[in-house]
Write an enzyme that holds these catalytic residues in place. Sequence first.
Site, mmCIF file in Angstrom:
data_model
loop_
_atom_site.group_PDB
_atom_site.id
_atom_site.type_symbol
_atom_site.label_atom_id
_atom_site.label_comp_id
_atom_site.label_asym_id
_atom_site.label_seq_id
_atom_site.Cartn_x
_atom_site.Cartn_y
_atom_site.Cartn_z
ATOM 1 N N GLU A 11 0.831 -1.204 0.000
ATOM 2 C CA GLU A 11 0.000 0.000 0.000
ATOM 3 C C GLU A 11 0.859 1.244 0.000
ATOM 4 O OE1 GLU A 11 0.539 1.683 2.924
ATOM 5 O OE2 GLU A 11 1.624 -0.038 3.756
ATOM 6 N N GLU B 206 4.333 -0.467 1.710
ATOM 7 C CA GLU B 206 4.652 -0.700 0.301
ATOM 8 C C GLU B 206 4.725 -2.176 -0.062
ATOM 9 O OE1 GLU B 206 8.201 1.282 -0.974
ATOM 10 O OE2 GLU B 206 7.635 3.211 -0.090
#
Length: 614
Positions: free
Chosen positions: A401, A544
């Site tokens: 994300e 991430e």
Amino acid sequence: MGSRGTRTLILGGVRSGKSGHGESLLLDHPSVRYLATGPTTSSDAEWVARLAAHRARRDDRYTTVETIDVAAALRSDQTVTLLDDLGNWLAAQLDAVGGWGDAPVDLTSVRTEICSAIADFTGDLVIISPEVGLSVVPPTPAGRRFQDELGALNEAVAAVCDRVVLTVAGRVLELPASASAPTLAPAPAPAPTATVLTPTATDSTPTAPEKQTAAATTPAPTTGGQVDPTDAENFPPVEPPDIATAAAARARHLELTKPPGSLGRLEDIGVWLASCQGACPPKQLTAPSVVVFAGDHGVAQSGVSAFPSEVTAQMVANIASGGAAVNILARRAGASVRVVDMSVDADTAPDVSRYKVRRSSGDLRITDALTLAEAREALAAGRAIADELVDSGADLLMGGEMGIGNTTPATVLIGTLTRREPVEIVGRGTGIDDAGWIRKTAAIRDGMRRARRHVHDPLSLLAAVAGADLTALAGFLAQAAVRRTPVILDGMVVTAAAMVANELAPGATHWWLAGHRSVEPAHTVALEHLDLEPVLDLSMRLGEGSGALTALPIVASSVDILTSMATFADAGVSGSAAPDASTGGLNPDPATSDQVSTDGDTTETAAASSASTI
């Protein structure tokens, strides 16, 4: 772009409750500017009485501004505003140009100007407008003109608002982002052989054919991004990983040249992956893939992050060009990276924004993050992305994300589903100071208060507080389980989405491995809720997909142990996999041992042990 508030258009007929609903959306604001577009003095006694009733509803938080020049008022002051209503504003514009007769009029310029002012407004804005089809309009030239002009005005304003609702008899109905959204055709299935980029060989990059896995950013397919959101929240039953294969993998571990259990979690991970694949020994991973779901969040405007919202779009571009931590870790681990813009508050490249639902989300403190239609669209996008990757040959998936402020909605989800208090679980996110922590805690408290009534409805919960990025993540993780594909979970934000995914598709958690434990306190709570033990604890909090990628080589090593390590028989080592305390676990004389690794009792015990861990 900077953070901005939510722009909501409320449509309704006469006495539908539209003004009352608009006022209810702004209850939490200490002060509200009320832009009144109708006359406050009149010889019409009924009109005066209605105005008095409206004023009585509004407390001293409201400052009333009477104006017809709405565009100028919106541009001059960006504070929280209630605009009531567009019908009176339109009537005044028609008055100004003598537009009630048969002669043609053109209100395009004033309509464009007010829409531009609404689009540029940075605070929370609620706009009230009559839905002309729900009221009686005289069949006269003036009536027809008002009807046509108001219809065009409502459509134009809806296009620049974040949220549009319809009120009927005091009931509120969320309207989809576009009229065509519910009937979009499903995306065509991608070709079975997707293009995968192979890294350039270096001294540190394996070049053997079996090691040439995707290690750079994989372009998104260029076919259309439309998906059918109908019933996106309904998942088929999730089948569990294969218990018999897990038993076989545990039995194989007893035959390898080591004391049983001496490799600890590494053995358990190998058993898990074997059961997911239905193969013992398991096959080495050749096409692991991480998808980074990106989105901005309206709550970021309240100062819950140490970074401005502009960073989201900048980091999306960085990931797409291969310069982020997720790209570096993926190259080392041999994984592909894909970044998907679900709700970034900026324009991104077409291949990145293929599934984009909207720009940013609503501020979860005071309004829903998404409409139900948008939540279904985001879920469907996550499911479609998982299907694309699995159909293209991906044998392990990871979710990542990117979004400034996204730990706030994630914490709201975790706190709501685990019934924890905000102060127990709120963390520092991107590194906020004490004042920021207080603001973040207050935002999470407000979000949880709004989310609690949705706790038993996963779709409504996602719409209320999650945002399109977390919603797509939930769809992605649940669909991976439906497709019998193993997943390594990343940190707190991904695990929060996983909690909702397991509500949508019960049993999905058996297909997931927790890659690491974040320093965010809510992450430990979420892992405990899902009964997952993380592989690593390295004090990471980047997101991430970095934690999942760091754990990926360990998963690969667990496969190597089961596929390449010699057995006692292969190595000619005298011994048994059965433990023996007097010899440190290896029995030197299998002929005199009462426990042999290949006997039926041991195999049954291994099978029972496997079943208890899946």
